[in-house]
Design a protein around this motif. Structure first.
Motif, PDB file in Angstrom:
ATOM      1  N   ASP A   1       0.843  -1.193   0.000  1.00 23.86           N
ATOM      2  CA  ASP A   1       0.000   0.000   0.000  1.00 23.86           C
ATOM      3  C   ASP A   1       0.883   1.250   0.000  1.00 23.86           C
ATOM      4  OD1 ASP A   1      -1.738   2.116   0.523  1.00 23.86           O
ATOM      5  OD2 ASP A   1      -2.911   0.979   1.989  1.00 23.86           O
ATOM      6  N   GLU A   2       0.870   1.998  -1.080  1.00 28.96           N
ATOM      7  CA  GLU A   2       1.730   3.174  -1.249  1.00 28.96           C
ATOM      8  C   GLU A   2       1.375   4.325  -0.311  1.00 28.96           C
ATOM      9  OE1 GLU A   2       4.416   3.549  -3.289  1.00 28.96           O
ATOM     10  OE2 GLU A   2       4.239   1.425  -3.786  1.00 28.96           O
ATOM     11  N   THR A   3       0.169   4.309   0.270  1.00 31.79           N
ATOM     12  CA  THR A   3      -0.237   5.404   1.150  1.00 31.79           C
ATOM     13  C   THR A   3       0.289   5.234   2.573  1.00 31.79           C
ATOM     14  OG1 THR A   3      -2.325   4.345   1.784  1.00 31.79           O
ATOM     15  CG2 THR A   3      -2.344   5.763  -0.186  1.00 31.79           C
ATOM     16  N   ILE A   4       0.803   4.054   2.898  1.00 35.96           N
ATOM     17  CA  ILE A   4       1.286   3.785   4.254  1.00 35.96           C
ATOM     18  C   ILE A   4       2.790   4.035   4.322  1.00 35.96           C
ATOM     19  CG2 ILE A   4       1.613   2.020   6.023  1.00 35.96           C
ATOM     20  CD1 ILE A   4      -1.005   0.753   5.052  1.00 35.96           C
ATOM     21  N   ALA A   5       3.188   4.936   5.237  1.00 29.85           N
ATOM     22  CA  ALA A   5       4.606   5.270   5.413  1.00 29.85           C
ATOM     23  C   ALA A   5       5.232   4.501   6.572  1.00 29.85           C
ATOM     24  CB  ALA A   5       4.777   6.762   5.647  1.00 29.85           C
ATOM     25  N   ILE A   6       4.452   4.250   7.626  1.00 30.75           N
ATOM     26  CA  ILE A   6       4.978   3.586   8.816  1.00 30.75           C
ATOM     27  C   ILE A   6       3.995   2.510   9.271  1.00 30.75           C
ATOM     28  CG2 ILE A   6       5.683   3.871  11.226  1.00 30.75           C
ATOM     29  CD1 ILE A   6       6.414   6.762  10.520  1.00 30.75           C
ATOM     30  N   ILE A   7       4.515   1.306   9.471  1.00 32.09           N
ATOM     31  CA  ILE A   7       3.715   0.212  10.011  1.00 32.09           C
ATOM     32  C   ILE A   7       4.185  -0.023  11.440  1.00 32.09           C
ATOM     33  CG2 ILE A   7       3.121  -2.233   9.842  1.00 32.09           C
ATOM     34  CD1 ILE A   7       3.595  -2.038   6.826  1.00 32.09           C
ATOM     35  N   LEU A   8       3.265   0.138  12.375  1.00 32.59           N
ATOM     36  CA  LEU A   8       3.548  -0.107  13.789  1.00 32.59           C
ATOM     37  C   LEU A   8       3.180  -1.554  14.102  1.00 32.59           C
ATOM     38  CD1 LEU A   8       1.896   3.133  15.205  1.00 32.59           C
ATOM     39  CD2 LEU A   8       4.320   2.759  14.730  1.00 32.59           C
ATOM     40  N   VAL A   9       4.080  -2.275  14.767  1.00 34.09           N
ATOM     41  CA  VAL A   9       3.865  -3.691  15.079  1.00 34.09           C
ATOM     42  C   VAL A   9       4.160  -3.901  16.554  1.00 34.09           C
ATOM     43  CG1 VAL A   9       4.523  -6.061  14.534  1.00 34.09           C
ATOM     44  CG2 VAL A   9       4.606  -4.325  12.747  1.00 34.09           C
ATOM     45  N   THR A  10       3.265  -4.573  17.268  1.00 38.96           N
ATOM     46  CA  THR A  10       3.496  -4.822  18.696  1.00 38.96           C
ATOM     47  C   THR A  10       4.624  -5.840  18.876  1.00 38.96           C
ATOM     48  OG1 THR A  10       1.717  -6.451  18.704  1.00 38.96           O
ATOM     49  CG2 THR A  10       1.170  -4.228  19.447  1.00 38.96           C
ATOM     50  N   THR A  11       5.276  -5.747  20.021  1.00 35.91           N
ATOM     51  CA  THR A  11       6.450  -6.567  20.321  1.00 35.91           C
ATOM     52  C   THR A  11       6.164  -8.058  20.194  1.00 35.91           C
ATOM     53  OG1 THR A  11       7.269  -4.872  21.824  1.00 35.91           O
ATOM     54  CG2 THR A  11       8.165  -7.076  22.112  1.00 35.91           C
ATOM     55  N   LYS A  12       5.029  -8.501  20.664  1.00 40.35           N
ATOM     56  CA  LYS A  12       4.699  -9.925  20.615  1.00 40.35           C
ATOM     57  C   LYS A  12       4.684 -10.445  19.172  1.00 40.35           C
ATOM     58  CE  LYS A  12       1.258 -13.251  22.193  1.00 40.35           C
ATOM     59  NZ  LYS A  12      -0.021 -13.431  22.876  1.00 40.35           N
ATOM     60  N   LEU A  13       4.182  -9.645  18.248  1.00 39.55           N
ATOM     61  CA  LEU A  13       4.154 -10.062  16.848  1.00 39.55           C
ATOM     62  C   LEU A  13       5.553 -10.047  16.230  1.00 39.55           C
ATOM     63  CD1 LEU A  13       0.890  -8.308  15.629  1.00 39.55           C
ATOM     64  CD2 LEU A  13       1.230 -10.728  16.171  1.00 39.55           C
TER      65      LEU A  13
ATOM     66  N   ILE B   1      13.231  -7.552   6.260  1.00 40.72           N
ATOM     67  CA  ILE B   1      12.449  -6.471   5.651  1.00 40.72           C
ATOM     68  C   ILE B   1      13.073  -5.119   5.997  1.00 40.72           C
ATOM     69  CG2 ILE B   1      10.239  -5.249   5.731  1.00 40.72           C
ATOM     70  CD1 ILE B   1       8.909  -8.028   6.095  1.00 40.72           C
ATOM     71  N   LYS B   2      13.459  -4.931   7.263  1.00 38.74           N
ATOM     72  CA  LYS B   2      14.044  -3.661   7.686  1.00 38.74           C
ATOM     73  C   LYS B   2      15.354  -3.381   6.951  1.00 38.74           C
ATOM     74  CE  LYS B   2      12.190  -3.094  12.323  1.00 38.74           C
ATOM     75  NZ  LYS B   2      12.528  -2.923  13.736  1.00 38.74           N
ATOM     76  N   LEU B   3      16.112  -4.428   6.677  1.00 37.03           N
ATOM     77  CA  LEU B   3      17.389  -4.246   5.982  1.00 37.03           C
ATOM     78  C   LEU B   3      17.225  -3.987   4.492  1.00 37.03           C
ATOM     79  CD1 LEU B   3      19.563  -6.999   7.682  1.00 37.03           C
ATOM     80  CD2 LEU B   3      19.809  -4.527   7.929  1.00 37.03           C
ATOM     81  N   LYS B   4      16.220  -4.576   3.884  1.00 39.68           N
ATOM     82  CA  LYS B   4      16.093  -4.522   2.424  1.00 39.68           C
ATOM     83  C   LYS B   4      15.091  -3.502   1.897  1.00 39.68           C
ATOM     84  CE  LYS B   4      17.706  -9.181   1.650  1.00 39.68           C
ATOM     85  NZ  LYS B   4      17.433 -10.497   1.096  1.00 39.68           N
ATOM     86  N   GLN B   5      14.097  -3.146   2.686  1.00 45.45           N
ATOM     87  CA  GLN B   5      13.037  -2.255   2.209  1.00 45.45           C
ATOM     88  C   GLN B   5      13.237  -0.845   2.748  1.00 45.45           C
ATOM     89  OE1 GLN B   5      10.681  -3.091   0.140  1.00 45.45           O
ATOM     90  NE2 GLN B   5      10.445  -5.277   0.299  1.00 45.45           N
ATOM     91  N   GLN B   6      13.111   0.135   1.892  1.00 45.88           N
ATOM     92  CA  GLN B   6      13.146   1.515   2.359  1.00 45.88           C
ATOM     93  C   GLN B   6      11.798   1.969   2.880  1.00 45.88           C
ATOM     94  OE1 GLN B   6      14.799   3.777  -0.926  1.00 45.88           O
ATOM     95  NE2 GLN B   6      16.376   4.456   0.488  1.00 45.88           N
ATOM     96  N   LYS B   7      10.740   1.541   2.217  1.00 45.13           N
ATOM     97  CA  LYS B   7       9.385   1.928   2.576  1.00 45.13           C
ATOM     98  C   LYS B   7       8.513   0.698   2.647  1.00 45.13           C
ATOM     99  CE  LYS B   7       7.898   6.332   1.034  1.00 45.13           C
ATOM    100  NZ  LYS B   7       7.295   7.059  -0.057  1.00 45.13           N
ATOM    101  N   PRO B   8       7.626   0.649   3.513  1.00 44.80           N
ATOM    102  CA  PRO B   8       7.370   1.509   4.655  1.00 44.80           C
ATOM    103  C   PRO B   8       8.316   1.173   5.810  1.00 44.80           C
ATOM    104  CG  PRO B   8       5.778  -0.259   4.659  1.00 44.80           C
ATOM    105  CD  PRO B   8       6.620  -0.418   3.412  1.00 44.80           C
ATOM    106  N   LEU B   9       8.429   2.082   6.747  1.00 46.85           N
ATOM    107  CA  LEU B   9       9.222   1.876   7.947  1.00 46.85           C
ATOM    108  C   LEU B   9       8.423   0.980   8.883  1.00 46.85           C
ATOM    109  CD1 LEU B   9      11.653   2.673   9.738  1.00 46.85           C
ATOM    110  CD2 LEU B   9      10.257   4.567  10.570  1.00 46.85           C
TER     111      LEU B   9
END
Length: 102
Positions: free
Chosen positions: A42-54, A65-73
């Motif tokens: 989804d191009e409209t989403i800049a930041i995805i918040l994820v709870t610690t348990k997940l 994903i964090k290492l390879k993807q620039q967007k979304p954070l």
């Protein structure tokens, strides 16, 4: 650009909805990865918040994903039930960077 929450409990979702952040509640690894994959497209989403348990369900995939993807954070957030060590981790990073134990 907007935020999106993927949570493992309804309390975190309801709290963030009060400030205008939409999201979903998932409980299984399969559901989490499915939602994450669809929201990353989804191009409209800049930041995805994820709870610690997940995040703890699949740390290898999140790290990749964090290492390879620039967007979304993708940002890990503690929830009210969590006993996350995020503060201790940040202290460790700062101490290492400046050479002084905090």
């Amino acid at each position: 650009m907007k935020f999106f929450l993927i949570s493992d409990n309804i309390d975190t979702l309801m709290g963030l909805r009060l400030v205008g952040i939409e999201g979903v509640v998932v409980h299984s690894r399969k559901d989490f990865l499915s939602v994450l994959q669809s929201k990353m497209k989804d191009e409209t989403i800049a930041i995805i918040l994820v709870t610690t348990k997940l995040v703890d369900m699949c740390p290898d995939i999140i790290s990749e994903i964090k290492l390879k993807q620039q967007k979304p954070l993708i940002t890990e957030i503690p929830d009210r039930h969590g006993n996350s060590k995020i503060g201790e981790t940040i202290d460790g990073y700062v101490s290492e960077a400046i050479g002084v134990k905090l």
